[in-house]
Design an enzyme around this catalytic site. Sequence first.
Site, mmCIF file in Angstrom:
data_model
loop_
_atom_site.group_PDB
_atom_site.id
_atom_site.type_symbol
_atom_site.label_atom_id
_atom_site.label_comp_id
_atom_site.label_asym_id
_atom_site.label_seq_id
_atom_site.Cartn_x
_atom_site.Cartn_y
_atom_site.Cartn_z
ATOM 1 C CD GLN A 78 -3.230 -0.685 2.390
ATOM 2 O OE1 GLN A 78 -3.176 -1.583 3.385
ATOM 3 N NE2 GLN A 78 -3.583 0.141 2.094
ATOM 4 C CG HIS A 79 0.567 3.637 2.120
ATOM 5 N ND1 HIS A 79 -0.980 4.300 2.424
ATOM 6 C CD2 HIS A 79 0.288 2.725 3.814
ATOM 7 C CE1 HIS A 79 -1.678 3.834 3.481
ATOM 8 N NE2 HIS A 79 -0.943 2.706 4.594
ATOM 9 C CG ASP A 136 -0.150 -5.476 1.614
ATOM 10 O OD1 ASP A 136 -0.808 -4.077 1.641
ATOM 11 O OD2 ASP A 136 1.426 -5.058 1.313
#
Length: 499
Positions: free
Chosen positions: A84-85, A245
């Site tokens: 992520q991110h 995820d």
Amino acid sequence: MPHSPVVIGVDSSTQSTKALFADAVTGRTLAVGRAPHRVTGTAGAREGDPLEWWQALRSAVAAGLKESGAPASAVTGIAVAGQQHGLVVLGPDRRPLRPALLWNDTRSAPQARALVDALGGPGVWIGRTGSVPVAAVTAAKWQWLRENEPRAAERCTAVRLPHDFLTERLAGVASTDPGDASGTGWYAAATGAYDREILQLLALEEELLPVVAATGGTRVGSLTARAADELGLAAGVAVAAGTGDNMSAAVGLGLGGAGLLDHPVLSLGTSGTVFAATRATPADPALSGFAAADGGYLPLACTLNCTLAVDRIATLLGLGRDEAEPGGEAVLLPYLDGERTPDLPGASGLLTGLRHATTSRQLLGAAYEGATVTVLRALDHVLRACGLDPASPAVAARPLRLIGGGARGRAWVETVRRLSGRPLIVPAATELVAIGAAALAAAAASGDDPVAVARAWGTGGGTELPPLERDLATWDRVVTVLDGAAATLLDRPRPRRTE
């Protein structure tokens, strides 16, 4: 004789890519192809090359296809679950302008703090996006890029998350899902749309962002001829929107509207995370108020320092991972990479309580305890976000599902049991992110609910461990040090290097 339909779930994580081939009807894992990719950077910087992720995906799919023995024509769907991110910025040729800024890059901490203030404080952010920006959040990374590499920001024609970048390579369309989008800082899960005022604050045009699909299992397109050729698959394979995820792991466990709601999960990986799928709208500044891949919510807390940090302590002590004993009087907070929860981006490791009798095995045990207490403290926030009372005996008796690489380690499991006092379920499946992605792929191919697919596959079952009496003495000792040291000793800026 025709082969049963096969789906591919891709787990593109921080350091490697896995491609899991599963029977689309039974969920049985046929093969898992693997390929590594690199993380670069020092002094708070953590970056990765998106083109290397694509090459790793190609290699993992090729290895999995060979191992599975399934013909390429049997593959009906593919989905990507990614770290992520991360901030991926593309140029006019749809190639990355620079390496991606990863979730654990802490250089953007000042930008995160400035963003919180610019919009009016944490409460405003919680009401708008469900989360308060920290260094990990994509919005803070975009601000860092604008301030430190303005030329790259100006040349940018598309902004993607890691899984978005790979999905676009597969299907040729710019798409994302509510789950991963909810970790950007510019998407509001409650409204299902990008927040235009925040985009204005970031000087980020909405046209640069991907379209948000209804769920991570929504079919957003088909495998292009070029992608099919590179992967050795047939063109036209259904491509799902995919997700982050953690959202994918929840799907793999059968958590969501069509499965289990308000059941907590603790993931022990490079990071430590606690989350649960719920219908309640999260509103806690200590949490990321994420959306789930199936359209619900996934309140989550993440710590930066988990298995990798404790492994580093073991290496320094010359011990194996499981050569740990309870820490005794020693307290070791292994915040080697700064910390996200609590929000201490400048933190470093802290050791206190040493005695002549302290052993190296106790020091390693203290590292386990410090990391475990940190992530378990966030568990109460997740439970409250689900509308549950953590002190209720009925809630305390609800099993905690333990996943990630650490769930296979004796020291991790026993430390979590001792410090949580909760019953545990350790799922038999070891690749839950990839399994969740495979369920998303099956949903894209069939139109079914991805959580219902995973529940039918039964991938969330595993070993049940009864609770142990909670070690409150150790808990209180670690919490006392953490609360007392946070402001003065832990969160200090890194010293500047002198030439």
